[in-house]
Scaffold this motif. Structure first.
Motif, PDB file in Angstrom:
ATOM      1  N   LEU A 162      36.846  34.567  37.383  1.00  0.00           N
ATOM      2  CA  LEU A 162      36.899  35.394  37.308  1.00  0.00           C
ATOM      3  C   LEU A 162      37.458  36.322  38.217  1.00  0.00           C
ATOM      4  O   LEU A 162      37.473  36.377  39.264  1.00  0.00           O
ATOM      5  N   LYS A 163      38.354  37.694  37.158  1.00  0.00           N
ATOM      6  CA  LYS A 163      38.892  38.256  38.316  1.00  0.00           C
ATOM      7  C   LYS A 163      37.828  39.508  38.703  1.00  0.00           C
ATOM      8  O   LYS A 163      37.411  39.716  37.695  1.00  0.00           O
ATOM      9  N   ARG A 164      37.904  39.690  40.130  1.00  0.00           N
ATOM     10  CA  ARG A 164      36.837  40.226  40.463  1.00  0.00           C
ATOM     11  C   ARG A 164      36.877  42.653  39.581  1.00  0.00           C
ATOM     12  O   ARG A 164      35.484  42.677  39.387  1.00  0.00           O
ATOM     13  N   GLU A 165      37.537  42.329  38.707  1.00  0.00           N
ATOM     14  CA  GLU A 165      37.506  43.608  38.080  1.00  0.00           C
ATOM     15  C   GLU A 165      36.728  44.197  37.142  1.00  0.00           C
ATOM     16  O   GLU A 165      35.843  45.018  36.655  1.00  0.00           O
ATOM     17  N   LEU A 166      36.416  42.247  36.482  1.00  0.00           N
ATOM     18  CA  LEU A 166      34.774  42.565  35.455  1.00  0.00           C
ATOM     19  C   LEU A 166      34.158  42.582  35.827  1.00  0.00           C
ATOM     20  O   LEU A 166      33.407  42.914  35.175  1.00  0.00           O
TER      21      LEU A 166
ATOM     22  N   PHE B  69      32.736  45.296  37.368  1.00  0.00           N
ATOM     23  CA  PHE B  69      32.869  46.541  37.144  1.00  0.00           C
ATOM     24  C   PHE B  69      32.377  47.107  35.150  1.00  0.00           C
ATOM     25  O   PHE B  69      33.118  48.474  35.375  1.00  0.00           O
ATOM     26  N   VAL B  70      33.235  46.097  35.277  1.00  0.00           N
ATOM     27  CA  VAL B  70      32.737  46.944  33.330  1.00  0.00           C
ATOM     28  C   VAL B  70      31.526  47.002  33.059  1.00  0.00           C
ATOM     29  O   VAL B  70      30.643  46.749  33.625  1.00  0.00           O
TER      30      VAL B  70
ATOM     31  N   ALA C 218      34.081  35.420  41.948  1.00  0.00           N
ATOM     32  CA  ALA C 218      34.782  36.770  41.923  1.00  0.00           C
ATOM     33  C   ALA C 218      36.091  37.195  42.141  1.00  0.00           C
ATOM     34  O   ALA C 218      35.313  37.189  43.747  1.00  0.00           O
ATOM     35  N   ILE C 219      36.878  36.574  42.433  1.00  0.00           N
ATOM     36  CA  ILE C 219      38.248  36.760  42.707  1.00  0.00           C
ATOM     37  C   ILE C 219      39.301  37.873  42.979  1.00  0.00           C
ATOM     38  O   ILE C 219      39.078  38.478  42.062  1.00  0.00           O
TER      39      ILE C 219
ATOM     40  N   TRP D  95      27.919  44.292  34.538  1.00  0.00           N
ATOM     41  CA  TRP D  95      26.507  44.456  35.929  1.00  0.00           C
ATOM     42  C   TRP D  95      26.114  43.880  35.717  1.00  0.00           C
ATOM     43  O   TRP D  95      25.466  42.972  36.367  1.00  0.00           O
ATOM     44  N   ALA D  96      25.469  43.492  34.088  1.00  0.00           N
ATOM     45  CA  ALA D  96      25.078  42.474  34.067  1.00  0.00           C
ATOM     46  C   ALA D  96      25.530  40.698  35.112  1.00  0.00           C
ATOM     47  O   ALA D  96      24.351  39.706  34.990  1.00  0.00           O
ATOM     48  N   LEU D  97      26.773  40.717  34.627  1.00  0.00           N
ATOM     49  CA  LEU D  97      27.173  39.620  35.457  1.00  0.00           C
ATOM     50  C   LEU D  97      27.479  39.038  36.890  1.00  0.00           C
ATOM     51  O   LEU D  97      27.814  37.864  36.792  1.00  0.00           O
ATOM     52  N   ALA D  98      27.108  40.343  36.974  1.00  0.00           N
ATOM     53  CA  ALA D  98      27.222  40.064  38.770  1.00  0.00           C
ATOM     54  C   ALA D  98      25.468  39.333  39.555  1.00  0.00           C
ATOM     55  O   ALA D  98      25.701  38.873  39.841  1.00  0.00           O
TER      56      ALA D  98
END
Length: 252
Positions: free
Chosen positions: A99-103, A105-106, A120-121, A111-114
């Protein structure tokens, strides 16, 4: 009426993401990876798919379940909407998604996804992204996780043929693992652009495993073309793409 249901749908989806993401931030770090995935992603994504069915009457049917192997491998799917992200993340577990790295930062859900080992590219640096996919994707596969890749790179409107990049096939060839192709027509009911949702039944087809034939760039290109052809042929069988004869006639 459908417009009102769609607004309510997005409202409930947003509230659920906020609540579940907040809970996950505190609970997920205490869980092992597999349980963490089930708690953070699988439960919420299945809820999102259920909510889509109940609120906006977008249902689904799955064919080809018998093709799913016991050992996780690389999943290559066409990408038309957000729905397939929810569905595939809830259907396969544990799963690491490109997924795109910006996600990340939502607030709350990102944050939970991280916490779930996504790949994350940064799409603005394609060469770096490919190296990251190769390294982290191989690690995730060795750890027993499925790796989901949308090789088109972005959502493509329904009715347009898939055009795959080779990153996912390269990962499969280098890891000596097969590709599991998936085709669907989610974009017909959840379009790429706008908020509209159209009632109906999404067709999801899980294809036969595709084993790499050899090694190196030639094997990567061949596997990638095989997967792309299967997805487009399957979409054509759904009536989502014109027949080959029609395309030839137009070209001539």
């Amino acid at each position: 009426m459908q417009a009102i249901r769609t607004v309510l749908y997005y409202l409930l989806l947003s509230i659920s993401a906020f609540v579940w993401g907040t809970l996950s931030i505190f609970i997920a770090p205490l869980l092992p990876f597999r349980a963490r995935y089930r708690f953070v992603v699988q439960t919420w994504c299945r809820f999102a798919v259920w909510l889509t069915r109940v609120m906006v009457n977008v249902r689904y049917e799955v064919r080809g379940v018998e093709n799913i192997p016991e050992r996780p491998c690389v999943i290559l799917s066409n990408h038309q909407s957000t729905w397939e992200t929810f569905f595939l993340s809830g259907y396969f577990e544990p799963l690491s998604q490109v997924l795109k790295r910006e996600l990340l930062f939502v607030p709350f859900f990102g944050w939970a996804l991280a916490l779930l080992k996504p790949i994350a590219i940064d799409r603005s640096q394609p060469k770096v992204a490919l190296k990251q996919l190769a390294k982290q994707g191989h690690e995730r596969l060795q750890q027993g996780a499925w790796v989901l890749i949308f090789p088109e790179g972005t959502r493509i409107p329904a009715g347009e043929p898939a055009k795959f990049s080779r990153g996912g096939s390269a990962l499969a060839v280098n890891a000596s693992l097969p590709v599991l192709p998936i085709a669907h027509n989610a974009g017909r009911f959840w379009p790429k652009n706008g908020w509209a949702k159209h009632p109906g039944t999404i067709q999801v087809v899980i294809g036969p495993l595709m084993q790499p034939q050899g090694e190196g760039p030639r094997a990567i290109a061949e596997l990638n073309q095989r997967a792309e052809n299967w997805v487009n042929d399957t979409l054509r069988g759904m009536g989502e793409l014109p027949a080959v004869e029609t395309l030839v006639a137009k070209a001539s």
